[in-house]
Enzyme design. Structure first.
Site, short mmCIF file in Angstrom:
data_model
loop_
_atom_site.label_atom_id
_atom_site.label_comp_id
_atom_site.label_asym_id
_atom_site.label_seq_id
_atom_site.Cartn_x
_atom_site.Cartn_y
_atom_site.Cartn_z
N ASN A 1 -1.97 2.44 5.76
CA ASN A 1 -0.97 1.26 5.26
C ASN A 1 -0.68 0.54 6.39
OD1 ASN A 1 0.77 -0.33 4.15
ND2 ASN A 1 2.60 1.15 4.20
N GLY A 2 -0.74 -0.74 6.60
CA GLY A 2 -0.62 -1.72 7.82
C GLY A 2 -1.73 -2.34 8.28
N HIS B 1 18.67 -37.12 -4.22
CA HIS B 1 17.72 -37.81 -3.09
C HIS B 1 16.21 -37.55 -3.34
CE1 HIS B 1 21.26 -38.62 -0.99
NE2 HIS B 1 21.85 -37.31 -1.48
N GLU C 1 17.73 -17.91 -6.05
CA GLU C 1 17.40 -16.74 -6.54
C GLU C 1 16.74 -16.64 -7.93
OE1 GLU C 1 16.43 -14.05 -5.28
OE2 GLU C 1 16.90 -12.41 -6.77
N GLU D 1 8.38 -15.49 -9.82
CA GLU D 1 7.54 -13.96 -9.61
C GLU D 1 6.88 -13.18 -10.65
OE1 GLU D 1 9.71 -11.61 -6.78
OE2 GLU D 1 11.53 -11.85 -7.87
N ARG E 1 4.45 -0.44 -4.80
CA ARG E 1 3.89 -0.88 -3.37
C ARG E 1 2.62 -1.71 -3.41
NH1 ARG E 1 6.72 1.70 0.71
NH2 ARG E 1 5.05 1.04 2.03
N LYS F 1 13.28 -15.52 -9.18
CA LYS F 1 13.00 -14.37 -10.35
C LYS F 1 11.88 -14.94 -11.23
CE LYS F 1 13.97 -11.72 -8.74
NZ LYS F 1 14.52 -11.45 -7.51
N CYS G 1 0.75 -1.29 -0.05
CA CYS G 1 0.07 -0.06 0.00
C CYS G 1 0.99 1.28 -0.03
CB CYS G 1 -0.92 0.13 1.34
SG CYS G 1 -2.06 -1.48 1.19
N LYS H 1 6.14 -4.47 -3.74
CA LYS H 1 7.57 -4.35 -3.38
C LYS H 1 8.03 -4.21 -1.89
CE LYS H 1 11.73 -3.16 -4.95
NZ LYS H 1 12.29 -4.62 -5.38
N TRP I 1 -2.62 -2.75 -1.72
CA TRP I 1 -2.35 -4.34 -1.77
C TRP I 1 -3.04 -4.85 -0.88
CZ3 TRP I 1 -0.30 -8.14 1.18
CH2 TRP I 1 0.15 -9.05 0.92
C1 F6R Z 1 11.75 -10.85 -4.73
C2 F6R Z 1 11.65 -9.62 -3.99
C3 F6R Z 1 11.27 -9.98 -2.45
C4 F6R Z 1 12.05 -9.14 -1.32
C5 F6R Z 1 11.46 -9.45 0.06
C6 F6R Z 1 12.29 -8.63 1.10
O1 F6R Z 1 12.32 -10.26 -5.94
O2 F6R Z 1 11.68 -8.51 -4.05
O3 F6R Z 1 11.30 -11.35 -2.16
O4 F6R Z 1 13.15 -9.28 -1.45
O5 F6R Z 1 10.10 -9.14 -0.05
O6 F6R Z 1 12.26 -7.38 0.81
P1 F6R Z 1 13.21 -6.34 1.53
O7 F6R Z 1 14.59 -6.80 1.10
O8 F6R Z 1 12.70 -5.18 1.14
O9 F6R Z 1 13.27 -6.71 3.00
#
Ligand code: F6R
Length: 614
Positions: A101-102, A510, A487, A494, A27, A491, A2, A609, A75
């Protein structure tokens, strides 16, 4: 999670708010809404499902005249994305509008109590409870909006950043925060408020980060005033932003994600600048020398993080154990906080977070501090909550990351962890001067090597066409390449919505090896490191079962080239730095696969984000 924006001043209120919402859309983008306080004393609230552009279309024929306003991009947490659940929410008498937000954890209790007092609710959100509670207190106590907000927030359990406007006071916004970010921009006869500084950076560089349980009175023609929930005046610390507008634009790229992938030569340079000195002989990371006794006495380091930052944390474990010989544990912040952790003052807890606002990571920090551990933070967003809550720490300095999928922040985090491990090793004497200089010199070369890696772009774009319609992927790696595999898989998941699993390559036999057939491609990260011979065996095991293989190898590799279907060659670097060069081709691969599938890579479904809720 949000985004909130607010504005009061002589500019066009609607335009400032809409532009601000676009900046905050990373966000959350389930719905958006705006409340405008009209000079004639009306309060107009407009909302629309989906992206901010839908709200703009909806507002085209509406009365947009305003002296002040607040806006929100959502969000969803409580209640599905819908017009009705979108913010701002009205109070029952239509006098107040509020954005939030929260999460209000005790909203059910409050809602039941308010219902008994005759309040009617129109949405499923926790936010509506808050605005109704404020109105209820205001009417019952016949008090000002400020007093009603303070009293209401005392009854709330949970996290909030809120902004409230009132029909009868079109020149005032009341805002407050606890555990969710809120920053106030101070311009020339105008003030802004937002979840981060991006909506107002083009208007002012002066800002004030609100602290927990502070309430801001933002009034036209008056200086900013902050009070606590107890109505004690709070100190105003003005910060000057180091953020430029060009950092918030796509700069000719079709997506922020691609821009951010390509920025990595520059961002890594920025990240290294001033930290590797004397021709590589000395590595300086803030917070290490100032807390010498903590780093010398440390018996254990626990790293907490979420998502991509957790993958960087796992690399931090390998780096710190290798270079400093301190045992390291890596925990998901969301698990750590409820795991009854055992910590004392000989432990260092490191928190890694790009946004510096992740709710679980913040909660983990608070627990670690309570238990006496020394808490060190690694963040990107200057002035965010995590750097303010930690005992010490450092920034990765990669600039604003807007694409929801983290790319440049990951390589920045890994680079900082490499330098941090070397700086601690230097302090503890666990590496020789020769070894430090070797890694220092290698670090300095990384940005130019990354430039070389990025030349794989066209090759990866072509390769992506072959794999776009795979339904599943395996990502395999060993040692330093195992977190890279995790990682890479994240990527792809998502942004392209393809199921992908990251696995330690040797664990495959395994269980997961049963999945391998011609329909299941494997991406194998196999640079020339001390486990190279081992991973060659794993590559052969996949090929023997007709699996298709994309391998990331070191330039000049001939062995894997003869087995894999496709190879992507990266420059030779010391093992500790290999994750930086091997992860970038995986970022590009996921980007192009998602683009081929027509997905919105900058705003993938269901994601946001900055995860400021549990
Ligand atoms: C994946 C991604 C998320 C963040 C996670 C932690 O591409 O961006 O998995 O890494 O939400 O976010 P931060 O680093 O802001 O604590």
């Amino acid at each position: 999670m949000c985004g909130i924006v607010g504005y009061i001043g002589g500019g066009n209120v609607y335009d400032v708010l809409i532009k601000g919402l676009h900046r905050l859309e990373y966000r959350g983008y389930d719905s958006a809404g705006i409340a405008l306080v009209n000079p004639s004393g009306t309060l107009n609230v407009y909302k629309a499902m989906g992206k901010v552009s839908n709200l703009e279309n909806f507002c085209k024929d509406k009365n947009l005249d305003a002296l002040a306003g607040i806006a929100h991009t959502r969000w969803a947490t409580h209640g599905e994305p819908s017009d009705c659940n979108a913010h701002p929410h009205y109070s029952e008498d239509g006098n107040l509008a509020l954005v939030h937000n929260g999460t209000i954890e005790n909203y059910k209790l409050l809602k039941d109590a308010l219902t008994q007092h005759g309040c009617r609710f129109h949405s499923e959100t926790d936010t509506e409870v808050l605005v109704q509670l404020i109105e209820y207190i205001k009417v019952k106590n016949n008090c000002s909006l400020l007093d009603a907000v303070r009293e209401a927030l005392k009854q709330v359990v949970g996290a909030y950043a809120i902004a409230v406007v009132e029909k009868d006071h079109p020149n005032r916004i009341i805002a407050a925060r606890k555990s969710s970010p809120l920053v106030i921009g101070i311009g020339d006869d105008e003030m802004f408020l937002a979840s981060d500084a991006t909506p107002f950076v083009e208007y002012t560089k002066e800002c004030v980060y609100l602290k927990d349980e502070e309430v801001a009175i933002i009034e036209r023609g008056e200086p900013l005033k902050l009070v606590t929930l107890e109505n004690k005046e709070a100190k105003i610390d003005v910060t000057t932003l180091e953020l430029s507008i060009s950092q918030l634009e796509k700069g000719g790229y079709p997506h922020f994600m691609l821009k951010e992938i390509f920025e990595q030569t520059t961002t890594l340079k920025d990240c290294i600048r001033g930290r590797v000195v004397n021709g590589g002989k000395r590595i300086i990371i803030s917070g290490v020398d100032d807390n010498k006794e903590k780093f010398l006495a440390a018996k254990r380091i626990v790293i907490v993080a979420c998502g991509t930052s957790w993958h960087a944390a796992l690399l931090g474990k390998y780096l710190i154990q290798d270079m400093c010989r301190i045992p390291v544990e890596v925990e998901y912040a969301s698990e750590f906080r409820y795991s009854n952790p055992v910590l004392d003052d000989k432990d260092i807890v490191m928190a890694i977070s790009q946004s510096g606002e992740t709710a679980d990571t913040l909660a983990a920090i608070k627990i670690a501090k309570r238990m006496g551990a020394f808490v060190y933070g690694i963040s990107n967003v200057v002035g965010s909550s995590i750097p303010r809550e930690t005992d010490s720490g450092t920034y990765i300095h990669v600039g604003p990351e807007i694409g929801v999928a983290s790319t440049k922040a990951f390589t920045g985090q890994v680079m900082v962890l490499t330098m941090l491990a070397a700086a601690i090793a230097q302090l503890r004497g666990t590496m020789t001067q020769e070894q430090i200089t070797e890694i220092g010199k290698a670090i300095q070369k990384v940005p130019s090597l990354v430039e070389k890696v990025l030349r794989l772009n066209e090759k990866i774009e072509r390769l992506s066409l072959i794999y776009t319609y795979a339904h599943n992927f395996l990502y395999l790696g060993r040692g330093y390449s195992y977190p890279v595999a995790l990682e890479g898989a994240l990527k792809l998941k998502e942004i392209s919505y393809i199921h992908a699993e990251g696995y330690p390559a040797a664990e495959m036999k395994h269980g997961p090896i049963a999945l391998i057939d011609e329909e299941m491609p494997s991406v194998i990260i196999a640079p020339n490191d001390h486990l190279y011979e081992k991973i060659v065996n794993n590559v052969q095991q996949v090929k023997a079962r007709s699996g298709s293989i994309i391998a990331i190898v070191t330039e000049g590799d001939t062995t894997i080239r003869n087995i894999a279907d496709h190879v992507l060659e990266v420059p030779e670097v010391p093992e500790a730095l290999s994750p930086i060069v091997t992860s970038i081709p995986l970022q590009l691969l996921s980007y192009y696969i998602a683009i081929n599938k027509g997905k919105n890579v900058d705003m993938p479904r269901n994601l946001a984000k900055s995860v400021t809720v549990e």
